[in-house]
Design an enzyme around this catalytic site. Structure first.
Site, PDB file in Angstrom:
ATOM      1  N   ASN A  22     -18.727  38.820   2.648  1.00  0.00           N
ATOM      2  CA  ASN A  22     -19.953  39.509   3.083  1.00  0.00           C
ATOM      3  C   ASN A  22     -20.520  40.236   1.863  1.00  0.00           C
ATOM      4  OD1 ASN A  22     -21.904  41.105   4.258  1.00  0.00           O
ATOM      5  ND2 ASN A  22     -20.456  42.460   5.308  1.00  0.00           N
ATOM      6  N   GLU A  69     -12.279  45.046  12.028  1.00  0.00           N
ATOM      7  CA  GLU A  69     -12.549  45.811  10.819  1.00  0.00           C
ATOM      8  C   GLU A  69     -12.477  47.305  11.125  1.00  0.00           C
ATOM      9  OE1 GLU A  69     -14.858  43.360   7.783  1.00  0.00           O
ATOM     10  OE2 GLU A  69     -16.343  44.340   9.034  1.00  0.00           O
ATOM     11  N   LYS A  72     -23.186  41.855   1.618  1.00  0.00           N
ATOM     12  CA  LYS A  72     -23.997  43.030   2.003  1.00  0.00           C
ATOM     13  C   LYS A  72     -25.321  43.023   1.226  1.00  0.00           C
ATOM     14  CE  LYS A  72     -19.740  45.490   2.872  1.00  0.00           C
ATOM     15  NZ  LYS A  72     -19.162  46.716   3.336  1.00  0.00           N
ATOM     16  N   HIS A 126     -21.573  44.104  12.676  1.00  0.00           N
ATOM     17  CA  HIS A 126     -20.849  44.768  11.584  1.00  0.00           C
ATOM     18  C   HIS A 126     -20.964  46.280  11.770  1.00  0.00           C
ATOM     19  CE1 HIS A 126     -19.759  46.140   7.580  1.00  0.00           C
ATOM     20  NE2 HIS A 126     -19.148  44.975   7.424  1.00  0.00           N
ATOM     21  N   SER A 153     -11.331  46.485   2.890  1.00  0.00           N
ATOM     22  CA  SER A 153     -10.716  46.599   1.569  1.00  0.00           C
ATOM     23  C   SER A 153      -9.673  45.510   1.290  1.00  0.00           C
ATOM     24  CB  SER A 153     -10.112  47.994   1.368  1.00  0.00           C
ATOM     25  OG  SER A 153     -11.138  48.972   1.427  1.00  0.00           O
ATOM     26  N   GLY A 195     -14.761  49.432   2.563  1.00  0.00           N
ATOM     27  CA  GLY A 195     -15.339  49.954   1.326  1.00  0.00           C
ATOM     28  C   GLY A 195     -14.676  51.224   0.833  1.00  0.00           C
ATOM     29  N   GLU A 201     -21.561  48.591   9.816  1.00  0.00           N
ATOM     30  CA  GLU A 201     -22.715  49.203   9.141  1.00  0.00           C
ATOM     31  C   GLU A 201     -23.985  49.000   9.964  1.00  0.00           C
ATOM     32  OE1 GLU A 201     -22.059  47.295   5.380  1.00  0.00           O
ATOM     33  OE2 GLU A 201     -20.246  48.489   5.115  1.00  0.00           O
TER      34      GLU A 201
HETATM   35  C1  PEP Z   1     -16.985  44.333   5.072  1.00  0.00           C
HETATM   36  O1  PEP Z   1     -18.075  44.586   4.616  1.00  0.00           O
HETATM   37  O2  PEP Z   1     -16.928  43.687   6.113  1.00  0.00           O
HETATM   38  C2  PEP Z   1     -15.790  44.805   4.365  1.00  0.00           C
HETATM   39  C3  PEP Z   1     -14.641  44.597   4.926  1.00  0.00           C
HETATM   40  O3  PEP Z   1     -15.976  45.441   3.167  1.00  0.00           O
HETATM   41  P1  PEP Z   1     -14.840  45.809   2.078  1.00  0.00           P
HETATM   42  O4  PEP Z   1     -14.003  44.575   1.880  1.00  0.00           O
HETATM   43  O5  PEP Z   1     -15.584  46.200   0.856  1.00  0.00           O
HETATM   44  O6  PEP Z   1     -14.039  46.930   2.649  1.00  0.00           O
END
Ligand code: PEP
Length: 253
Positions: free
Chosen positions: A10, A168, A12, A96, A214, A174, A98
Site C-alpha cells: 500500500n 491491521e 498510500k 483502511h 510495520s 506506521g 486511515e
Molecule cells: C498499511 O498502510 O496498511 C500499513 C500496514 O503500513 P505500515 O506497514 O507502514 O505500518
C-alpha cells in the site's frame, strides 16, 4: 486447498507518477518468476493507469487504495469501480484505518463498497483492526467482531472466497511497533473462527487473512509461519524495491 500467500504493498499518498513507475519497474525485474506468492501493488489513483501498463501480463497485480461504491454520477472527487477496473485493478483496499480515521469511513460504508467491488468482480482487501486504547481496554476481539459483522454482512458462504481480510492493529501501522507473532496469530485465529461460525469451516479455511502493521524484511518470516497468517499488507516497506522484494521472498533464503 492450501491458501496462496499474498503480499500487498500500500503506497498510500507517496511517490510521483514517475517515481511510481520507476518503483514498479524495479519490482517487476526483481520479482519476475515468483508464482507461489500473489504480489499486489496499490499506488495512488493518479498512477494506476501507468503502473497498470507496466505490470500488465506480469506476476504483479494492481489494486487501488479505495473506491466509490457508485458506478458514475455527480460525486465530485470520487473514483468508481468501473474506472479502476478499466485501468487494470483486480483488487481494492477497503476500510483502511486511515480512511476510517480521517475520512469518515464506517462499517456501513465499508459494506457498501465491498458489495460494489464484488458486483464488479474486483477482490476487496478489507481492513479491520483495533486502536491502542481498545487493545489496552481488552476490547480487541469485540472490536474485530463488530467490524466483521458490521462491515461484512453482505458476505455469504459463496462470495467469501472472493475477498481478502487484512487485520491491521491501528497501533502498529506506521509506528514501527509490530504485533508479536502470537498477538497477530491470536486475532487471525479469532477471525477465522468467527468466519467459520458464520459461513462454515470449509470456506473459512480458504479465506486469506493478511497481517498489516510495520511489516519489514526482518519480521515477515516469523509472522508468515503462523498458521492463520496468509500474507501481509505492507505500507512503508513497500516503497523501496529492496525491502518489498525481501518481504515477497519471505520463504526463500
Ligand atoms: C498499511 O498502510 O496498511 C500499513 C500496514 O503500513 P505500515 O506497514 O507502514 O505500518
Amino acid at each position: 486447498m492450501a491458501r496462496k500467500p499474498v503480499i500487498a504493498g500500500n503506497w498510500k499518498m507517496n511517490t510521483t507518477p514517475d517515481e511510481g513507475v520507476q518503483l514498479v519497474e524495479g519490482l517487476k525485474k526483481r520479482l519476475s518468476g515468483i508464482n507461489d506468492v500473489e504480489i499486489i501493488v496499490a499506488p495512488p489513483f493518479t498512477h494506476l493507469s501507468r503502473v497498470g501498463e507496466v505490470v500488465e501480463k506480469s506476476n504483479i497485480k494492481l489494486s487501488s487504495q479505495d473506491m466509490s461504491p457508485k458506478d458514475s454520477g455527480a460525486y465530485t472527487g470520487e473514483v468508481s469501480p468501473l474506472m479502476i477496473k478499466a485501468v487494470g485493478c483486480q483488487y481494492v483496499i477497503i476500510g483502511h484505518s486511515e480512511r476510517r480515521l480521517y475520512f469518515g469511513e464506517t462499517d456501513e460504508s465499508v459494506e457498501e463498497k465491498v458489495t460494489a467491488a464484488l458486483n464488479h468482480g474486483i477482490t476487496p482487501i478489507i481492513c479491520i483492526g483495533e486502536s491502542l486504547a481498545e487493545r489496552e481496554a481488552d476490547q480487541t476481539l469485540n472490536v474485530i467482531l463488530t467490524q466483521l459483522k458490521g462491515g461484512l454482512s453482505c458476505l455469504t458462504a459463496k462470495n467469501l472466497k472472493d475477498i481478502i481480510i487484512a487485520y491491521e492493529p491501528v497501533w502498529a501501522i506506521g509506528t514501527g511497533k509490530t504485533a508479536t507473532d502470537e498477538q497477530a496469530q491470536d486475532v487471525h485465529h479469532f477471525i477465522r473462527k468467527t468466519l467459520a461460525g458464520l459461513f462454515g469451516e470449509e470456506i473459512s479455511g480458504q479465506t486469506r487473512i493478511l497481517y498489516g502493521g510495520s511489516v519489514k524484511p526482518d519480521n515477515v518470516s516469523g509472522l508468515m509461519t503462523q498458521p492463520d497468517i496468509d500474507g501481509a499488507l505492507v505500507g512503508g516497506a513497500s516503497l523501496s524495491v529492496e525491502s518489498f522484494e525481501k518481504i515477497v521472498k519471505f520463504n526463500r533464503s
